[in-house]
Design an enzyme around this catalytic site. Structure first.
Site, PDB file in Angstrom:
ATOM      1  N   ARG A  93      -0.539  10.588  -5.372  1.00 15.53           N
ATOM      2  CA  ARG A  93      -1.721  11.374  -5.009  1.00 15.53           C
ATOM      3  C   ARG A  93      -1.323  12.561  -4.132  1.00 15.53           C
ATOM      4  O   ARG A  93      -1.884  13.651  -4.250  1.00 15.53           O
ATOM      5  CB  ARG A  93      -2.732  10.464  -4.305  1.00 15.53           C
ATOM      6  CG  ARG A  93      -4.132  10.990  -4.302  1.00 15.53           C
ATOM      7  CD  ARG A  93      -5.123   9.921  -3.918  1.00 15.53           C
ATOM      8  NE  ARG A  93      -4.883   9.373  -2.580  1.00 15.53           N
ATOM      9  CZ  ARG A  93      -5.561   8.354  -2.051  1.00 15.53           C
ATOM     10  NH1 ARG A  93      -6.527   7.777  -2.741  1.00 15.53           N
ATOM     11  NH2 ARG A  93      -5.283   7.917  -0.846  1.00 15.53           N
ATOM     12  N   LYS A 196      -6.743  14.579  -1.756  1.00 10.52           N
ATOM     13  CA  LYS A 196      -6.902  14.187  -0.359  1.00 10.52           C
ATOM     14  C   LYS A 196      -6.387  15.318   0.523  1.00 10.52           C
ATOM     15  O   LYS A 196      -5.235  15.336   0.964  1.00 10.52           O
ATOM     16  CB  LYS A 196      -6.153  12.882  -0.080  1.00 10.52           C
ATOM     17  CG  LYS A 196      -6.633  12.198   1.189  1.00 10.52           C
ATOM     18  CD  LYS A 196      -6.249  10.742   1.193  1.00 10.52           C
ATOM     19  CE  LYS A 196      -6.583  10.060   2.494  1.00 10.52           C
ATOM     20  NZ  LYS A 196      -8.008   9.970   2.758  1.00 10.52           N
ATOM     21  N   GLU A 232     -19.447   9.881  -3.695  1.00 14.39           N
ATOM     22  CA  GLU A 232     -18.807   8.913  -2.797  1.00 14.39           C
ATOM     23  C   GLU A 232     -19.325   9.094  -1.384  1.00 14.39           C
ATOM     24  O   GLU A 232     -20.122   9.989  -1.110  1.00 14.39           O
ATOM     25  CB  GLU A 232     -17.290   9.035  -2.849  1.00 14.39           C
ATOM     26  CG  GLU A 232     -16.738  10.358  -2.365  1.00 14.39           C
ATOM     27  CD  GLU A 232     -15.211  10.398  -2.387  1.00 14.39           C
ATOM     28  OE1 GLU A 232     -14.569   9.369  -2.099  1.00 14.39           O
ATOM     29  OE2 GLU A 232     -14.666  11.473  -2.693  1.00 14.39           O
TER      30      GLU A 232
END
Ligand code: PLP
Ligand code: COI
Length: 355
Positions: A93, A196, A232
């Site tokens: 990620r 992220k 989310e």
């Protein structure tokens, strides 16, 4: 389960912390790992003691948010082994985020070595088995060096620091939390919500404040295009156990691909025989079918969501919004049991840090 020798006696004494009382806050530890990318190459990397980073005032990380980070935990198994949970997914990620922000990728081997070295060097700070606490690991990649115009940095720092932590939400174990649908958007459909990166979080601070003013723990973000489908929460993905028995998580291009959520979906299917679905969830149309809801992430683990505030009213789920339901309780036990080396790790998810 990963097997190796139990830790030897040369290991340092654990710090005298009240592990069970820890919250989710920064606790200084002795060492951090640092590697520098310059002239197209990564340095070997080293452990350092200073918790400060000295960067140029023009650093792109400071002005244009050219930075990304990760979050994972180390936990102590009953036999003393120190376990990471699926760290290669965090490495992957971070590589994706780096590519999106025109930063050099941190190779998987460097990422894992940085994490392992930071964990091992701070052995005394790793909460013991049974304490309920864990060692939170924060890898980060920042664009540093002199700059003014909107362009990519010429130098980058990869750093990994660690901090022992307790639960993200106040009470230990399965705290039931509440969410309030935000009037603010977190991430655009083709934006950066699935990476992220710090840029996604600064804008969420006000949304969190507004949710807390309504008496909720966190903001719940809907898709930015239609403001209809669940994306989310501010720091966690969402999973829903529907009244028809299906176990559903939102499909969205704007949410972080949570390692915890991907693991929970697997466990729900593999261990509980639930039918899992990864699809758009139309909040208002489907909320009456929600039996149990949870927020999930490294920090949040699995936090049952008892209530959601939508369009001026609270909707309550299992146990009138006060209790953790059986599906989330079971998943919590399975996930945490694997992460702490208490249950058989059929999927080979845990990664043993040699001590
Ligand atoms: N979504 C957001 C916005 C997060 O910050 C996090 C935390 O990392 C997650 C989801 C959960 O991801 P993970 O399970 O990989 O920690
Ligand atoms: C994590 O769960 O690791 C996170 O990064 C969430 C963060 C906002 C504390």
């Amino acid at each position: 389960m990963t097997t190796s020798m139990a830790p030897q006696t040369h290991l340092p004494e654990k710090k005298a912390l009240n592990w069970a009382e820890l919250g989710f806050s920064y606790q200084p530890t002795e060492y951090r790992f640092r590697a520098i990318h310059k002239d197209g190459h990564w340095s070997e990397g080293e452990l350092i003691t200073s918790d400060m980073i000295s960067v140029h005032e023009g650093a792109p990380a400071l002005h244009y948010a050219q930075q990304c980070f990760e979050g994972l935990k180390a936990q102590t198994a009953p036999d003393g082994r120190v376990l990471l949970f699926r760290p290669t997914l965090n490495a992957e990620r971070m590589r994706q985020a780096a590519g999106r922000l025109l930063m050099p990728e941190v190779p998987e081997a460097l990422f894992i070595r940085g994490v392992e070295e930071a964990v091992r060097a701070n052995y005394a700070w790793i909460p013991p088995h049974g304490s309920g606490a864990s060692l939170y690991i924060r890898p980060m990649l920042i664009g540093v060096g002199q700059n003014l115009g909107l362009k990519t940095a010429k130098e980058f720092e990869f750093r990994v620091f660690v901090s022992p932590v307790g639960p993200y939400y106040k009470s230990a174990g399965l705290a039931v939390i509440s969410l309030a649908v935000s009037d603010l958007d977190r991430a655009a459909p083709s934006g950066t919500g699935n990476y992220k990166i710090g840029a996604n979080y600064a804008g969420g601070l006000l949304a969190t404040r507004m949710a807390q003013d309504l008496g909720a723990n966190e903001a719940l973000f809907l898709d930015a295009r239609e403001r209809r489908y669940i994306d989310e929460a501010g720091s966690a993905n969402i999973v829903v156990a529907m009244k028809d028995g299906r176990f559903v998580t939102p499909a969205s291009t704007a949410v972080l691909p949570s390692v915890t959520r991907r693991s929970i979906m697997t466990l729900a299917e593999q261990e509980m025989g639930l039918t899992i679905e990864h699809r758009a969830i139309d909040l208002r149309a489907e909320i009456a079918n929600f039996e149990e809801v949870a927020a999930c992430g490294t920090a949040a683990v699995i936090s049952p969501v008892g209530r959601i505030y939508v369009d001026g009213q609270w909707h309550r789920f299992y146990g009138n919004g006060e209790l953790a339901g059986p599906v989330m309780q079971k998943l919590y036990g399975l996930l945490v049991g694997i992460q702490r080396g208490e249950l058989t790790d059929k999927n080979n998810w845990t990664h043993n840090v040699s001590l």
